[in-house]
Design an enzyme around this catalytic site. Sequence first.
Site, short mmCIF file in Angstrom:
data_model
loop_
_atom_site.label_atom_id
_atom_site.label_comp_id
_atom_site.label_asym_id
_atom_site.label_seq_id
_atom_site.Cartn_x
_atom_site.Cartn_y
_atom_site.Cartn_z
N ARG A 129 -3.24 5.41 -4.21
CA ARG A 129 -2.02 5.35 -5.04
C ARG A 129 -2.39 5.53 -6.50
O ARG A 129 -2.36 4.61 -7.29
CB ARG A 129 -1.30 4.03 -4.83
N GLN A 134 -0.30 11.21 -6.41
CA GLN A 134 1.10 10.89 -6.13
C GLN A 134 1.82 11.96 -5.30
O GLN A 134 2.56 11.63 -4.38
CB GLN A 134 1.83 10.72 -7.46
N ASP A 137 1.10 11.51 -1.63
CA ASP A 137 1.20 10.16 -1.09
C ASP A 137 2.34 10.07 -0.06
O ASP A 137 3.47 9.68 -0.37
CB ASP A 137 1.42 9.18 -2.25
N SER A 140 4.10 6.62 0.64
CA SER A 140 5.19 6.26 -0.28
C SER A 140 6.46 7.06 0.02
O SER A 140 7.55 6.51 0.00
CB SER A 140 4.76 6.47 -1.73
N TYR A 236 -0.75 -2.51 -4.38
CA TYR A 236 -0.61 -3.25 -3.13
C TYR A 236 -0.81 -4.74 -3.39
O TYR A 236 -1.44 -5.14 -4.38
CB TYR A 236 -1.66 -2.78 -2.11
#
Length: 399
Positions: A129, A134, A137, A140, A236
């Site tokens: 992350r 991004q 990812d 997500s 996290y």
Amino acid sequence: MTATVGVPRETFPGERRVALTPKACEALAKAKLAVLLEHGAGIEAGFPDAEYERRGVRLATRAELFANCEIIVQARTPGSNPVQGISDIPLLRPGQILIGYGDPLTAHAENSAIAATGAIFFATELVPRTTRAQAMDALSSMASIAGYESVLMAASALPKLFPMMMTAAGTITPAKVLILGAGVAGLQAIATARRLGAVVSAYDLRSEVKEQIESLGAKFVVLDLDTGGGGGGGGYAKAMDEAFYKRQRELLTEVIREQDVVITTAAVPGRKAPILVTAAMAEAMAPGSVIVDIAAERGGNCELTHAGQTVLHNGITIIGPTNLPSRAPVHSSQMYATNLVNFLKLITKDGEVNLNMDDDIIRETMVTKGGQIVHPKLAPAVPLPTAPLHEAPREAPAK
Ligand code: NAD
């Protein structure tokens, strides 16, 4: 020579996503990568074969695809498709690249079996992350969809309306919704519940999310607990001890009692989900209330959750969905495919595979190579599975 990317049909029961959409194949063509699609692979996501063919994609059988592609992309590789996915393992070969969800932290038998084929496996769950990663990812992207869908499920199961309504027949008060865990899924759940007009509050042990919760128009619930910030790095949470969770449950009891809907999303990577809602806490809610536990696949945040089922307990509905992204396969495939295209561009150059091991995204995502599990967080040497893999099917986590 141009590398070819293969897209097999997903075989996990109820899985409606496809790893690459026709538009994503067009983007790959620009990156000098060819695509081979298993017949019908995009149908469930709303993309017929003809849409792919129009973009220069060739169709193939599953066996042809594994035999002829340098790279295979899937939503679920065998680690997250432990029963049906096993038959793909003998189709893999040394040096072939496999990319997709594969539950790398827990599906040791399946991922060891992939290692034994000599294939190079990249698990999408392990994409770090970071800002640079991004656009790749997928965890997500899929969590956003899960957060949105969880609220729609709650709204349709609740015997009340979400918004306030002032009508000639009287005023309807808005539903009260509590979101536990304000990570990617939780924040999208807050936004969705607000759009539907509910009064929303949210709690997370990472105090840094307070502002994000409030900027979405929800109330940040403060509990008298020392979380030490609650962050475990990379956005996290860190795991807390049982005394912490016990105290957290005591403090949450009063908050939960008041709610019409509780949506739980609390996760700690690689661990069983913490229990935030006990049976007694759920029983204290008013009849008709709804709990949607999207951590169901990791054991659940509610004691009454059964993964993949809807349970009615003392008038409370507890829903444990396990594949929320598949409820919106058009957009989940579109987002997942975009994440994959960006990852494929990272591991290729001028249409050829080019693995730069100095790149942290490549290093941190790679699970197997050269017959070994190579990821630093996983076992260094691979004991090959001793029992047939399909003997003890596990509940596959939904992605
Ligand atoms: P995330 O790590 O971004 O968010 C989890 C949040 O929970 C974090 O903000 C963390 O701080 C918080 N949390 C952890 N322990 C907590 C505790 N004890 N009390 C309060 N908050 C706590 O994860 P995410 O990407 O948003 O995913 C959330 C969950 O949704 C995961 O369990 C994931 O597996 C699940 N998920 C389910 C589906 C599905 O189909 N059911 C799909 C996608 C994701």
